[in-house]
Design an enzyme around this catalytic site. Structure first.
Site, short mmCIF file in Angstrom:
data_model
loop_
_atom_site.label_atom_id
_atom_site.label_comp_id
_atom_site.label_asym_id
_atom_site.label_seq_id
_atom_site.Cartn_x
_atom_site.Cartn_y
_atom_site.Cartn_z
N ASP A 195 -8.10 33.81 -21.97
CA ASP A 195 -7.05 32.92 -21.46
C ASP A 195 -6.53 32.05 -22.60
O ASP A 195 -7.32 31.47 -23.35
CB ASP A 195 -7.67 32.01 -20.39
CG ASP A 195 -6.79 31.88 -19.17
OD1 ASP A 195 -5.65 32.37 -19.20
OD2 ASP A 195 -7.27 31.29 -18.18
N ASP A 232 -9.65 29.84 -18.48
CA ASP A 232 -9.80 28.42 -18.83
C ASP A 232 -10.39 27.64 -17.65
O ASP A 232 -10.63 26.44 -17.75
CB ASP A 232 -8.48 27.82 -19.34
CG ASP A 232 -7.35 27.89 -18.34
OD1 ASP A 232 -7.57 28.41 -17.22
OD2 ASP A 232 -6.24 27.42 -18.66
N SER A 233 -10.70 28.35 -16.55
CA SER A 233 -11.53 27.77 -15.48
C SER A 233 -12.88 27.37 -16.06
O SER A 233 -13.62 26.58 -15.46
CB SER A 233 -11.72 28.79 -14.34
OG SER A 233 -12.09 30.05 -14.86
N LYS A 264 -4.07 36.15 -21.81
CA LYS A 264 -3.31 35.81 -20.59
C LYS A 264 -2.58 34.48 -20.81
O LYS A 264 -3.16 33.54 -21.37
CB LYS A 264 -4.24 35.70 -19.38
CG LYS A 264 -3.53 35.26 -18.10
CD LYS A 264 -4.39 35.37 -16.87
CE LYS A 264 -5.33 34.21 -16.68
NZ LYS A 264 -4.68 32.88 -16.60
N GLU A 314 0.14 31.59 -18.83
CA GLU A 314 0.70 31.14 -17.56
C GLU A 314 2.20 30.87 -17.71
O GLU A 314 2.61 30.19 -18.66
CB GLU A 314 0.01 29.84 -17.11
CG GLU A 314 -1.46 30.03 -16.78
CD GLU A 314 -2.12 28.77 -16.24
OE1 GLU A 314 -1.42 27.76 -16.00
OE2 GLU A 314 -3.36 28.79 -16.09
N GLU A 319 -1.34 33.90 -8.37
CA GLU A 319 -2.33 32.95 -7.84
C GLU A 319 -1.69 32.00 -6.83
O GLU A 319 -0.61 31.44 -7.07
CB GLU A 319 -2.93 32.14 -9.00
CG GLU A 319 -3.91 31.07 -8.52
CD GLU A 319 -4.79 30.48 -9.62
OE1 GLU A 319 -4.69 30.91 -10.79
OE2 GLU A 319 -5.59 29.60 -9.28
O1 KIV Z 1 -8.92 30.51 -15.56
C1 KIV Z 1 -9.10 31.36 -14.68
O2 KIV Z 1 -10.22 31.64 -14.24
C2 KIV Z 1 -7.92 32.01 -14.13
C3 KIV Z 1 -8.10 32.86 -12.91
C4 KIV Z 1 -8.33 31.99 -11.74
C5 KIV Z 1 -6.99 33.79 -12.70
O3 KIV Z 1 -6.85 31.84 -14.64
#
Ligand code: KIV
Length: 278
Positions: A83, A44-45, A113, A115, A182
């Site tokens: 994500d 989600d970056s 993934k 969090e 992280e």
């Molecule tokens: O969203 C993302 O790119 C991430 C990584 C930094 C692990 O969660």
């Protein structure tokens, strides 16, 4: 060779470091995959490095699905992890399973993934029960930026460290295949890595993790709004790209592009007919 969640777990047993990068589109995924990466995270970056938001909180399930499909078309061998965006797994177990399922069915991801630790462990268990592999994510979890009061390193005092270790164990028990660590001190990451049997994938968590992940735009020097301390810029592509754009603008202004070799041409007979047309 196709990389699977089993490959990830076996790599830790073999003591072999795992490599992951983020990708959000077909061409970059194809390059990263061809380079031999183990896993690609459609993070989600995306919200920050592609969509230009200040943080990751505005990213939607639709955004991640759209970009994961593109990545899945580009990557042949890498494990593709989608994500789960903010609030896509917090409201209810049902909602979490439905959204995780969409990442697999519509996004063509292999895993998702999430969090967090104890607070979301019921969702993690339910998604795994639905036969969807889950990667955990602990430490400086960006979706909690407003709770942390900024992008601040976590796990710096005893109670935070104890919670991180407890959360890692809970995720392991729930059946995650790997855990991203992280923005935590390297000593804490080392302890977690020794404690759990599943691989830890570090970002700003030191060298002792079982693998590493970086945001591709950071590694390539393409995203300059903010460069965290833990990033190694392997290239400064933004400089090359800027030069290329400036050369193009100047060439077009001066009539130096396109040249003959970039142009399509008529045969002599049609050319003569064209000249006689008016
Ligand atoms: O969203 C993302 O790119 C991430 C990584 C930094 C692990 O969660």
């Amino acid at each position: 060779m196709k990389k699977t969640t089993t490959y990830f777990k076996e790599a830790k047993k073999r003591g072999e470091k795992l490599t992951m990068l983020t990708a959000y589109d077909y061409s970059m995924a194809k390059l990263i995959d061809s380079a031999g990466i183990d896993g690609i995270l459609v993070g989600d970056s995306l919200g920050m490095v592609v969509l230009g938001y200040e943080n990751t909180l505005q990213v939607t399930v639709e955004d991640i699905i759209h970009h994961t499909r593109a990545v899945a078309r580009g990557a042949k061998d890498a494990l593709i992890v989608a994500d789960m965006p903010f609030l896509s797994y917090h409201i209810s177990v049902e909602d979490a399973i439905r959204n995780a399922g969409r990442m697999i069915k519509e996004g063509m991801a292999h895993a998702v993934k999430l969090e967090g630790g104890e607070e979301i462990i019921d969702k993690v268990r339910a998604i795994i029960n639905a036969q969807i592999p889950v990667m955990g994510h602990l430490g400086l979890t960006p979706q909690s930026v407003n709770v942390f009061g900024g992008f601040k390193v976590q796990g710096k005092n005893k109670s935070q460290i104890e919670k991180l270790i407890k959360d890692a164990k809970l995720l392991e028990e729930a059946g995650v295949f790997a855990i991203v660590l992280e923005g935590i001190p390297k000593e804490v990451a080392e302890r977690i890595t020794e404690t759990v049997s599943v691989p830890t994938i570090g970002i700003g968590a030191g060298v002792h993790c079982d693998g590493q992940i970086l945001v591709t735009q950071d590694l390539l020097g393409l995203y300059s709004d903010f460069v965290p301390k833990f990033v190694k810029q392997y290239r400064k592509l933004s400089v090359d790209i800027m030069e290329a754009f400036k050369e193009y603008i100047s060439d077009v202004k001066k009539g130096q592009f396109p040249k003959d070799e970039h142009s399509f041409k008529l045969d002599e007979q049609t050319k003569n007919e064209l000249e006689k047309l008016y």
